[in-house]
Motif scaffolding. Structure first.
Motif, PDB file in Angstrom:
ATOM      1  N   HIS A 240      -7.306  23.273  31.124  1.00 22.59           N
ATOM      2  CA  HIS A 240      -6.342  22.169  31.174  1.00 22.59           C
ATOM      3  C   HIS A 240      -6.654  21.130  30.111  1.00 22.59           C
ATOM      4  O   HIS A 240      -5.787  20.739  29.340  1.00 22.59           O
ATOM      5  CB  HIS A 240      -6.374  21.505  32.554  1.00 22.59           C
ATOM      6  N   LEU A 241      -7.898  20.670  30.090  1.00 26.50           N
ATOM      7  CA  LEU A 241      -8.227  19.609  29.144  1.00 26.50           C
ATOM      8  C   LEU A 241      -8.037  20.100  27.719  1.00 26.50           C
ATOM      9  O   LEU A 241      -7.507  19.389  26.862  1.00 26.50           O
ATOM     10  CB  LEU A 241      -9.665  19.126  29.361  1.00 26.50           C
ATOM     11  N   MET A 244      -4.249  20.322  27.038  1.00 31.52           N
ATOM     12  CA  MET A 244      -3.605  19.004  26.993  1.00 31.52           C
ATOM     13  C   MET A 244      -3.771  18.406  25.612  1.00 31.52           C
ATOM     14  O   MET A 244      -2.897  17.701  25.118  1.00 31.52           O
ATOM     15  CB  MET A 244      -4.224  18.080  28.042  1.00 31.52           C
ATOM     16  N   TRP A 294       1.574  21.919  28.115  1.00 30.05           N
ATOM     17  CA  TRP A 294       0.287  22.532  27.822  1.00 30.05           C
ATOM     18  C   TRP A 294      -0.010  23.782  28.643  1.00 30.05           C
ATOM     19  O   TRP A 294      -0.659  24.699  28.167  1.00 30.05           O
ATOM     20  CB  TRP A 294      -0.833  21.506  27.960  1.00 30.05           C
ATOM     21  N   SER A 295       0.507  23.829  29.889  1.00 28.60           N
ATOM     22  CA  SER A 295       0.104  24.952  30.738  1.00 28.60           C
ATOM     23  C   SER A 295       0.756  26.273  30.341  1.00 28.60           C
ATOM     24  O   SER A 295       0.445  27.299  30.947  1.00 28.60           O
ATOM     25  CB  SER A 295       0.393  24.647  32.200  1.00 28.60           C
ATOM     26  N   LEU A 303      -1.024  29.758  38.043  1.00 29.20           N
ATOM     27  CA  LEU A 303      -0.693  28.366  38.359  1.00 29.20           C
ATOM     28  C   LEU A 303       0.218  28.272  39.565  1.00 29.20           C
ATOM     29  O   LEU A 303       0.417  27.194  40.112  1.00 29.20           O
ATOM     30  CB  LEU A 303       0.019  27.722  37.169  1.00 29.20           C
ATOM     31  N   PHE A 311       6.704  24.675  33.526  1.00 29.72           N
ATOM     32  CA  PHE A 311       6.202  24.749  32.152  1.00 29.72           C
ATOM     33  C   PHE A 311       7.020  25.714  31.298  1.00 29.72           C
ATOM     34  O   PHE A 311       7.180  25.490  30.100  1.00 29.72           O
ATOM     35  CB  PHE A 311       4.718  25.085  32.138  1.00 29.72           C
TER      36      PHE A 311
ATOM     37  N   VAL C  82       0.000  12.124  32.859  1.00 22.53           N
ATOM     38  CA  VAL C  82      -0.836  13.308  32.681  1.00 22.53           C
ATOM     39  C   VAL C  82      -1.821  13.454  33.835  1.00 22.53           C
ATOM     40  O   VAL C  82      -2.011  14.537  34.374  1.00 22.53           O
ATOM     41  CB  VAL C  82      -1.554  13.223  31.321  1.00 22.53           C
ATOM     42  N   LEU C  86      -1.645  16.605  36.284  1.00 23.31           N
ATOM     43  CA  LEU C  86      -2.817  17.481  36.338  1.00 23.31           C
ATOM     44  C   LEU C  86      -3.292  17.663  37.779  1.00 23.31           C
ATOM     45  O   LEU C  86      -3.606  18.778  38.206  1.00 23.31           O
ATOM     46  CB  LEU C  86      -3.945  16.901  35.479  1.00 23.31           C
ATOM     47  N   ILE C  89      -0.901  20.099  39.552  1.00 21.30           N
ATOM     48  CA  ILE C  89      -1.057  21.488  39.100  1.00 21.30           C
ATOM     49  C   ILE C  89      -2.367  22.059  39.593  1.00 21.30           C
ATOM     50  O   ILE C  89      -2.447  23.172  40.106  1.00 21.30           O
ATOM     51  CB  ILE C  89      -1.039  21.554  37.561  1.00 21.30           C
ATOM     52  N   PHE C  90      -3.407  21.253  39.439  1.00 21.62           N
ATOM     53  CA  PHE C  90      -4.729  21.749  39.762  1.00 21.62           C
ATOM     54  C   PHE C  90      -4.838  22.082  41.244  1.00 21.62           C
ATOM     55  O   PHE C  90      -5.252  23.172  41.625  1.00 21.62           O
ATOM     56  CB  PHE C  90      -5.759  20.693  39.373  1.00 21.62           C
ATOM     57  N   GLY C  92      -2.386  22.563  43.321  1.00 23.02           N
ATOM     58  CA  GLY C  92      -1.459  23.659  43.619  1.00 23.02           C
ATOM     59  C   GLY C  92      -2.107  24.999  43.361  1.00 23.02           C
ATOM     60  O   GLY C  92      -2.070  25.910  44.194  1.00 23.02           O
ATOM     61  N   ALA C  93      -2.767  25.111  42.225  1.00 21.63           N
ATOM     62  CA  ALA C  93      -3.381  26.389  41.865  1.00 21.63           C
ATOM     63  C   ALA C  93      -4.569  26.693  42.772  1.00 21.63           C
ATOM     64  O   ALA C  93      -4.779  27.836  43.169  1.00 21.63           O
ATOM     65  CB  ALA C  93      -3.823  26.352  40.400  1.00 21.63           C
ATOM     66  N   LEU C  96      -3.335  27.962  46.006  1.00 22.31           N
ATOM     67  CA  LEU C  96      -2.840  29.319  45.845  1.00 22.31           C
ATOM     68  C   LEU C  96      -3.999  30.319  45.901  1.00 22.31           C
ATOM     69  O   LEU C  96      -3.923  31.350  46.552  1.00 22.31           O
ATOM     70  CB  LEU C  96      -2.158  29.407  44.487  1.00 22.31           C
TER      71      LEU C  96
END
Ligand code: HEM
Ligand SMILES: [Cu+2]
Lengths: 597, 202, 100
Positions: A240-241, A244, A294-295, A303, A311, C82, C86, C89-90, C92-93, C96
């Motif tokens: 991610h970082l 981004m 970014w993803s 994801l 995305f 952001v 983030l 998303i984080f 969520g994943a 999952l």
């Protein structure tokens, strides 16, 4: 010599950026040729080991992105922006020199890894970075990469980030605050506009990679577990970082080239840029959307359907402003009095190749189809159509266009055409077959493949293409070098360009403009509906012009940074402290040195 | 270095005409602060992403000392007050007050740093090291980065104070003090966020 | 340097008083059990108010050129957006993957 070390003249710094970055470009190209030679045959054509191969593609990617393409763009920012906006220099001349020295030293530091092996009790060619240009965890963790390879990478990138950030602040202020009277924002040349947008991306995206690298550094040097699953950390956070930062970064790489093309096309079609405002605003939209996609580099990390769809959607949206620009460029050519100079050829080549790259981009914007393509040569094809077919062709267009302004000497057009056609044939032969080898299942970053995969023919074509590009580049090097023996004879405005840099001699005098021009139209040197061309500036300055002297402190301050990095690399704290001391002393002396614009 | 002018400023543009009528150094500095938002944003993201994912203790609620940190927060807020008073004094040309408030700002910054030092060493004694768990790593890196910013700010303020003592800082340098202030207040607002996100929301 | 109306010392002191008061409320809210359910939103709002006060008055954005507000506010909003995305998303994943 001394005057070059202490120079704060944006034109000299521009030339320094150019030659340094071009040198790194040749090194990165050499690495690519070794990679291609190795892949020319199944089971390895050159006998390169897997370890060496990892270092080659990692350094190739890192070098091309951070040491060649970004700083080649920076060469043009430095040389052209003050000229295009009618200024005597950038807003902070010493900071500008500092950026260059930091870039140079950071680049040397990274490349020193090729020969530094013996210092770490290893062979030469064994401690260069080897985890790919995006350094995925957990390849980069101490456990799986115990040597100094990744340390070189993360410290080198950290140094280079400082150079980019400093330049980012500098050019934002320069463009906004140093414009000549009458140079309103919507009269700025498109290259200046794209530079401005690029710098906003730089100052927002680079802090993110800075943090990512700091966390990685803590993991590797101090035993934290930011990305280490055994300690609860998550390698996905690195992805991610990194992205981004990484996706804005790809726009940092392409926007300047788009700006160059938007200068070259109007000049050689003798027509104003079609839909100037739309080109400007679509650049802003691209930068903005560039932060929201970014993803798409992480579809295969799982994801979930919602994030995947979002995305995929934003990624496809980005194709819209990109497409808008393409139509504007075609509209500029349409009905123009086109002169097929080398510069124009490269600009047109840019449009064509960039469309192919954009199309493959859209094809992996969709998550399900990306799962077939990700980590295969298909992605390698995509990035080379946008970065070589886009950025590099755009930069070549800029080199042919601005070389006479930068040096007072014209490049040979006939050699230029050879260069262009060899490049075009070479790049398509090299990169187009990669779409096929990728879809047939050839993973990227492997050092050998088996003949049973059925990709041998495609790989051979790619290798031949790569060597054609190499040949083309030699032609270009010859073209550059031979101008050094020519007399300085370029006129002020060899191409009939419309912007301010063409109003002054080639190469420009130190003070650029004998008097600061007053701008009345977006194309000051052209006859427009409402405005006559600007009157020529006086040959000599009517009043003496004050030019700032040089300074040693930018260079000295910059040297502290690699010293700190060397200390960290070898775990010798006193060396780190010595480097820090150099930086601190440098900053103080810099701040209290008499220096006037 | 071709001439011996006494003025040391990078952006001559600051003093001359600029196209936006704004001081170049100040503009660069605001852009820098904008950039810092992303730096701290990334660090805070990391902290939040790993919140509650430590595998072993000590956990935040076992160790964070709210009364103590509230005092540090108060201290930093007061330093911001001292900073605006310093700037106002320098702008008026009242260098006596200016010197005083610059020093007070720096000292309050030092108090904050001393508090952070005490807090860190206390945590280490309680068993929370940098590598103990994700909480420790994210906590120390986030608050440590902030502390490093405070340190730079204190050095900067003391430099100005010394300049003022030597009579080299006056209303003509008000812009330098203003920029120092921008930096200092920014460091303060970052702390406002950290205090809430790290300490109060556990 | 700016010619605009500047805040006075009295304003600075008033702002400081408000900042201290809000901090006290924050800490108070933290200790009062009845607020536990609403703790997070209350604290976020309060700290946003403090943030805004410092930026507007101590950093003079309220009186200064609007362009500075853009230079600061743009990246700030970007940063907030952001961080929030983030987190979504984080988590969520992670859900999952762990099936929770
Ligand atoms: C229409 C515009 C574009 C779209 C829709 C697009 C889409 C994508 C997607 C979805 C990926 C991820 C592929 C994967 O790893 O599976 C990707 C990778 C990449 N794109 Fe693009 N892209 C576009 C334009 C560009 C431009 C203009 C550049 C740079 C100049 C660029 C540079 C890259 C790079 C460097 C990577 C790969 C990074 C790596 O994995 O090493 N793209 N692109
Ligand atoms: Cu991308």
């Amino acid at each position: 010599m001394k005057t070059w070390l202490t120079t704060t003249d944006h034109k000299r710094i521009g030339l320094l950026y150019f030659w340094t970055a071009f040198g790194f470009f040749l090194i990165g190209g050499l690495e690519a040729l070794i990679i291609r030679a190795q892949l020319a045959r199944p089971d390895g054509g050159l006998g390169v080991s897997a370890e060496t191969f990892n270092q080659l593609f990692t350094m190739h990617g890192t070098t091309m992105v951070f040491l060649a393409l970004m700083p080649l763009s920076a060469a043009f920012f430095n040389f052209m922006i003050p000229l295009q906006i009618g200024a005597r220099d950038v807003a902070f001349p010493r900071l500008n020199a500092f950026s260059y020295w930091v870039f140079l030293l950071g680049g040397l530091f990274l490349n020193a890894s090729f020969i530094a092996g013996p210092l770490f009790g290893a062979d030469r060619l064994s401690v260069a970075p080897d985890a790919g240009w995006f350094g995925y965890e957990n390849l980069t963790s101490r456990q799986f990469s115990p040597g100094p390879n990744v340390d070189f990478w993360l410290l080198g990138l950290q140094i280079l980030g400082i150079a980019s950030l400093a330049a980012g602040f500098n050019f934002i202020v320069t463009i906004l605050n140093m414009r000549a009277p009458g140079m309103r924002m919507l009269r700025l040349p498109p290259f200046t506009w794209m530079t401005l947008i690029t710098q906003f991306l730089v100052i927002t995206a680079f802090p993110v990679i800075t943090v990512a690298l700091v966390l990685l550094m803590f993991d590797r040097f101090f035993g934290t577990h930011f990305f280490v699953p055994q300690g609860g950390g998550d390698p996905i956070l690195w992805q991610h970082l990194f992205w981004m930062f990484g996706h804005p970064e790809v726009y940092i790489l392409i926007l300047p080239a788009m700006g160059i093309v938007s200068e070259v096309l109007p000049t050689f079609s003798k027509k104003p840029l079609f839909g100037y405002t739309v080109v400007v605003y679509s650049g802003v939209v691209i930068a903005f959307l560039g932060w929201s996609v970014w993803s798409h580099h992480m579809f295969s990390s799982g994801l979930g359907p919602i994030a995947d769809s979002v995305f995929a959607g934003t990624t496809m949206l980005i194709a819209i402003p990109t497409g808008v620009k393409i139509f504007n460029w075609i509209g500029t050519l349409w009905g123009g009095q086109i002169r097929f100079t080398t510069s124009l050829l490269f600009a047109v080549g840019f449009i064509a190749m960039f469309i192919i790259g954009g199309l493959s981009g859209v094809s992996h914007a969709s998550a399900p189809s990306d799962l077939q393509q990700t980590d295969t040569y298909y992605v390698v094809a995509h990035i080379h159509y946008v970065l070589f077919g886009g950025t590099i062709l755009g930069l070549f267009a800029g080199m042919y266009y601005w070389w006479p302004k930068m040096t007072g000497r014209l490049l040979s057009e006939s050699l230029g055409k050879v260069h262009f056609w060899l490049t075009m044939i070479g790049m398509n032969l090299a990169f187009f077959p990669m779409h096929f080898s990728g879809l047939l299942g050839m993973p990227r970053r492997i050092y050998t493949y088996s003949s049973e995969l059925g990709v041998t023919g495609f790989n051979q074509a790619s290798t031949i293409g790569a060597f054609l590009i190499g040949l083309a580049t030699l032609v270009f090097v010859w073209n550059l070098l031979r101008t050094r023996w020519q007399p300085i004879s370029a006129p002020h405005n060899p191409w009939g360009g419309a912007t301010l840099e063409w109003a002054i001699p080639s190469p420009p005098p130190v003070y650029n403009f004998t008097v600061i021009p007053t701008v009345e139209s977006r194309m000051p040197l052209w006859q427009t509906e409402r405005h006559a061309p600007m009157r020529p500036l006086p040959e000599r300055p009517p009043a003496p012009i004050h030019v700032p002297g040089g300074s040693w402190w930018p260079l000295i301050t910059a040297t502290g940074l690699p010293v700190m990095a060397i200390g960290a690399l070898s775990h010798v704290i006193p060396v780190v402290l010595a480097g820090a001391a150099v930086v601190i002393v440098g900053i103080y002396r810099w701040a209290y040195e008499p220096f006037e614009m | 270095m071709t001439h011996g002018s006494a003025h040391a400023h990078e952006a001559g543009a600051g003093a001359h005409r600029t196209s936006m009528g704004l001081d170049s150094r100040k503009m660069a500095f605001w852009a820098f602060i904008g950039s810092e938002c992303l730096l701290f944003g990334s660090l805070i993201s990391t902290y939040l992403v790993y919140k509650g994912r430590s595998l072993t203790g000590p956990f935040p609620h076992e160790i964070l000392n709210i009364p103590f940190t509230s005092f540090s927060t108060f201290d930093l807020l007061m330093s911001s007050l001292a900073m605006v008073l310093a700037l106002a004094a320098v702008q008026r040309g009242d260098m006596k007050q200016g010197k005083l408030w610059l020093l007070v700002t720096a000292l309050l910054g030092l108090v904050f740093l001393a508090g952070q030092f005490w807090e860190f060493s206390h945590f280490v004694r309680e068993g929370l090291g940098l590598t103990t768990n994700l909480f420790g790593s994210t906590f120390y890196v986030l608050t440590g980065t902030h502390g490093a910013h405070v340190t730079v700010g204190v050095i900067w303020l003391l430099t100005l104070w010394v300049q003022a003592l030597r009579g080299k800082l006056g209303p003509a340098n008000a812009m330098t003090v203003e920029i120092t202030g921008l930096y200092w207040h920014f460091v303060d607002v970052v702390w406002i966020v950290i205090f809430t996100v790290v300490y109060l929301i556990q | 340097m700016s010619e605009q109306a500047h805040a006075t010392t009295a304003t600075y002191l008033r702002i400081a008083a408000i900042l201290v008061m809000i901090t006290l409320i924050e800490v108070g809210v933290f200790y009062v059990p009845t607020f536990q359910a609403l703790l997070v939103p209350i604290l976020l709002v309060l700290s946003a108010v403090k943030f805004t006060l410092v930026v507007m008055f101590y950093m003079h954005l309220k009186f200064d050129n609007r362009f500075f507000a853009f230079l600061f506010g743009g990246p700030l909003l970007l940063g907030v957006a952001v961080v929030v995305s983030l987190l979504f998303i984080f988590y969520g994943a992670v859900r999952l993957r762990t099936g929770t």
